[in-house]
Design a protein around this motif. Structure first.
Motif, mmCIF file in Angstrom:
data_model
loop_
_atom_site.group_PDB
_atom_site.id
_atom_site.type_symbol
_atom_site.label_atom_id
_atom_site.label_comp_id
_atom_site.label_asym_id
_atom_site.label_seq_id
_atom_site.Cartn_x
_atom_site.Cartn_y
_atom_site.Cartn_z
ATOM 1 N N LEU A 2 45.303 -3.691 -20.239
ATOM 2 C CA LEU A 2 43.850 -3.614 -20.377
ATOM 3 C C LEU A 2 43.156 -3.406 -19.027
ATOM 4 N N HIS A 46 34.276 -5.584 -19.207
ATOM 5 C CA HIS A 46 34.825 -4.284 -18.827
ATOM 6 C C HIS A 46 33.741 -3.308 -18.394
ATOM 7 N N ASN A 103 41.902 -1.913 -15.550
ATOM 8 C CA ASN A 103 41.713 -0.616 -14.908
ATOM 9 C C ASN A 103 41.562 -0.775 -13.401
ATOM 10 N N THR A 153 38.351 -6.982 -16.419
ATOM 11 C CA THR A 153 39.306 -5.890 -16.186
ATOM 12 C C THR A 153 39.385 -5.481 -14.727
ATOM 13 N N TRP A 154 38.571 -6.103 -13.870
ATOM 14 C CA TRP A 154 38.669 -5.860 -12.433
ATOM 15 C C TRP A 154 39.467 -6.961 -11.729
ATOM 16 N N TRP A 172 26.825 -2.089 -20.294
ATOM 17 C CA TRP A 172 27.311 -3.292 -19.610
ATOM 18 C C TRP A 172 26.184 -4.257 -19.272
ATOM 19 N N SER A 214 41.601 -7.794 -26.652
ATOM 20 C CA SER A 214 41.117 -6.555 -26.047
ATOM 21 C C SER A 214 39.671 -6.265 -26.423
ATOM 22 N N TYR A 261 39.397 0.780 -28.335
ATOM 23 C CA TYR A 261 40.349 0.198 -27.392
ATOM 24 C C TYR A 261 41.320 -0.765 -28.078
ATOM 25 N N PHE A 305 36.855 -6.138 -23.579
ATOM 26 C CA PHE A 305 36.127 -4.896 -23.349
ATOM 27 C C PHE A 305 34.649 -5.022 -23.708
ATOM 28 N N LEU A 329 33.568 -9.423 -14.908
ATOM 29 C CA LEU A 329 34.271 -8.167 -15.165
ATOM 30 C C LEU A 329 35.772 -8.435 -15.143
ATOM 31 N N GLU A 379 34.294 0.652 -16.571
ATOM 32 C CA GLU A 379 35.219 1.607 -15.941
ATOM 33 C C GLU A 379 34.682 1.986 -14.571
#
Length: 265
Positions: A227, A49, A229, A213-214, A64, A41, A29, A45, A211, A51
């Protein structure tokens, strides 16, 4: 669990190894053309992170939750073990049980901080191997913010596990917390796939506060929008920090009140 057990050489090596593994796993990534985003990043991640569209895949979920599960294994029974060893002294000679409880929770915060510091060292080893050496004040500030969020999230998890293990007087607390953790993760996947208009519920679940990236892009994540998602409105870094602090204080306060009323263990 005493200090020597938690900080023995094997545990320290394994904790750093977790960070190294996460760093290498998420190396794809990294954006080699932009060193600043590259450093952030790989850290985001590694620790912030998952997904959401791929939650049904077991491997990303295991990767995770593993650092948190290992943390629970090391510190989840810290207070109950302490009470078992020193219950006679605590309940017959300790004048201020609340002060004693707060000291133990302070010890837990220190241990959680060291735990994630060791893992961050592992990630930075990977960063150095990839020859990313651009460090400036902005990057350091952002890394500290991510670190604080990860530590507070891990601390709340440990606090919750310790309180349950002490009040239930058993190891069922590990199973309960792990079950709730996994259930929450797959519930988030269901919400994302079938009830997208209800995504805002996710920000109220304690297990998802780290989290990154949320989160809503906000002021911190705005420069790292590539970055993200998932961007849940109002789910900001500051919100999560306050949320975790308040929840931890409430659980500790509740436990302090209960411990004053407990008879000898």
């Amino acid at each position: 669990m005493n200090k020597e057990i938690f900080f023995n050489k094997k545990s320290i090596f394994f904790t750093i190894a977790i960070g190294i593994f996460l760093g290498f796993y998420f190396s794809p990534y990294m954006n080699i053309t932009n060193a600043e985003k590259d450093i952030i990043s790989i850290i985001i991640f590694s620790y912030g992170h998952l997904e959401i569209s791929g939650i049904n895949n077991v491997l990303p979920v295991l990767i995770w939750i593993f650092p948190q599960v290992f943390l629970m294994h090391k510190l989840g029974g810290y207070i109950s073990d302490y009470i078992s060893l020193f219950s006679v002294y605590i309940f017959t000679r300790t004048n201020n049980r609340v002060a004693w409880v707060l000291k133990l929770f302070g010890d837990l915060l220190l241990k959680v901080s060291i735990y994630y510091s060791l893992q961050f060292i592992g990630v930075f080893i990977v960063i150095l191997i990839n020859r990313v050496d651009m460090i400036n004040f902005t990057i350091v500030k952002d890394i500290i913010l991510v670190y604080l969020l990860v530590v507070l999230s891990g601390y709340f998890l440990v606090v919750l596990t310790n309180v349950l293990s002490t009040l239930l007087k058993s190891n069922y607390s590990y199973i309960i917390i792990l079950f709730l953790y996994v259930l929450s993760i797959f519930s988030a996947g269901v919400i994302y796939n079938h009830f997208p208009d209800k995504l805002y519920f996710i920000k109220y679940i304690p297990f998802f506060q780290s989290l990154i990236t949320w989160h809503d892009s906000g002021t911190f994540l705005l420069k790292y929008t590539n970055l993200l998602n998932l961007s849940i409105e109002g789910f900001t870094i500051i919100y999560s920090l306050i949320y975790l602090i308040v929840c931890s204080v409430l659980v500790i306060t509740y436990f302090s009140i209960r411990i004053k009323r407990l008879d000898i263990y």
